[in-house]
Design a protein around this motif. Sequence first.
Motif, short mmCIF file in Angstrom:
data_model
loop_
_atom_site.label_atom_id
_atom_site.label_comp_id
_atom_site.label_asym_id
_atom_site.label_seq_id
_atom_site.Cartn_x
_atom_site.Cartn_y
_atom_site.Cartn_z
N ARG A 335 -24.71 31.95 43.19
CA ARG A 335 -25.22 31.93 44.56
C ARG A 335 -26.36 30.94 44.71
O ARG A 335 -26.50 30.29 45.75
N ALA A 336 -27.18 30.78 43.68
CA ALA A 336 -28.32 29.85 43.74
C ALA A 336 -27.84 28.41 43.84
O ALA A 336 -28.56 27.54 44.34
N LEU A 337 -26.61 28.14 43.38
CA LEU A 337 -26.07 26.79 43.44
C LEU A 337 -25.48 26.45 44.80
O LEU A 337 -25.24 25.27 45.10
N VAL A 338 -25.22 27.48 45.61
CA VAL A 338 -24.52 27.26 46.87
C VAL A 338 -25.19 26.23 47.77
O VAL A 338 -24.53 25.31 48.28
N PRO A 339 -26.52 26.28 48.01
CA PRO A 339 -27.14 25.28 48.88
C PRO A 339 -26.97 23.85 48.36
O PRO A 339 -26.73 22.92 49.14
N THR A 340 -27.09 23.67 47.04
CA THR A 340 -26.93 22.33 46.46
C THR A 340 -25.50 21.84 46.59
O THR A 340 -25.25 20.68 46.95
N ILE A 341 -24.55 22.71 46.32
CA ILE A 341 -23.14 22.33 46.44
C ILE A 341 -22.81 21.98 47.89
O ILE A 341 -22.12 20.99 48.17
N ARG A 342 -23.31 22.79 48.82
CA ARG A 342 -23.05 22.53 50.24
C ARG A 342 -23.66 21.20 50.66
O ARG A 342 -23.02 20.42 51.37
N ALA A 343 -24.89 20.93 50.22
CA ALA A 343 -25.56 19.67 50.59
C ALA A 343 -24.82 18.47 50.01
O ALA A 343 -24.68 17.42 50.67
#
Length: 417
Positions: A335-343
């Motif tokens: 879940r912590a990776l989600v913002p980076t992956i989305r960006a």
Amino acid sequence: MSLFALGLNHETAPIAVREKLAFSPEELQRAVTELSAVRGVHEAAIVSTCNRTEVYAATRDEAAVLHWLAESRQLRPDEIDPYLYRLPEREAARHAFRVAAGLDSMVLGETQILGQLKDAVNEAQAAGTLGPTLNGLFQRAFSVAKDVRTQTAIGANSVSMAAAAVKLAERIFPDIAELKVLFIGAGEMIELCATHFAARQPRRLSVANRTLERGQALAAQYGGDAFALAELPDRMAGYDIVVTSTASQLPIIGLGAVERAIRARKHRPIFMVDLAVPRDVEPEVGQLADIYLYTVDDLAEVVRQGRAEREQAVVAAEAIVERGADDFMLWLGNRALVPTIRALKDQAERLRRHELERAMKLLAKGEEPAAVLESLSLTLSNKFLHAPLAALNQGDASQQSGLVDAVRRLYHLHDEE
């Protein structure tokens, strides 16, 4: 933002401390709303039972949670700090799973705590303070609890608080069938106690409750009678056993009322069990010569009987909890990776659409399709590679090795390439 749990239980704090930090069911929704409004706290849930008060939060400021808990109960942080446990990330998840499975309860393997956890989740949901992190935590806690109960014998041969109350009464009175029993309150704990005492067929079974209709409904299940709580001082003398568990924030049975009851009984003893936190009976009542008063903490020795026989089940249950904690941390990390992956995806999409629009305009002007496609592919390639190449060229000596390894791993580069 990190997962964090702060709390105390029957192992870390006596009842005199636990009752100061207890939240009534009516307070929970307002309390989690106030906690989530504290700066740095993004999600919040509170579990409050007779044996524990625990705060679960998604926050970057653990100290703020402690200060809020103390202030919400009109206490100083240093007054409660010695009794608290602080559990970050995986420890918080592991603890929540052990609580849900009944491994952290006074009664090993008891199931009542699972319902209390679900009530806490419902209150947080109603208040809008249960975000994806805490929702994920508790849903996994319920799943782990189900696995523990279906795959181990953790609940076998357990002695409930209600059964323990009967056992203690039988140590004092030879035959409960000759006695009159009074239950104060009409909640789940009182209903459990009524079931156990009714099995001994007492001479009389009564229920005193603030809401008379609810008391009558419970008493009717066991062939008993009910009366309003306001009548308690005048009617207490007529009972040999008194079991109380209400949500009152103040004692409802005072020393003076019990002294009058004992005089009216000509000093025949009364066995009293106070299962409430905060306590329903003033502590001084226990000092009277003809009163046998037991609190939830006093029942600990009885309810722990049979634990040795279940140690093998405990080992198996703990293994399930550990696996559950590992799985949760993996989920939390992803879940912590989600913002980076989305960006990253958003940036690639912007580059793609921009270059596609440029290529479409060139084709509309009559440019050679092959040349347009060649330009499109070269431009996209250069733009996608710009950031990693710039990082490699601009990184200092201490960063070079790590950057090179990261780029090779990300782009699957091998030495021959």
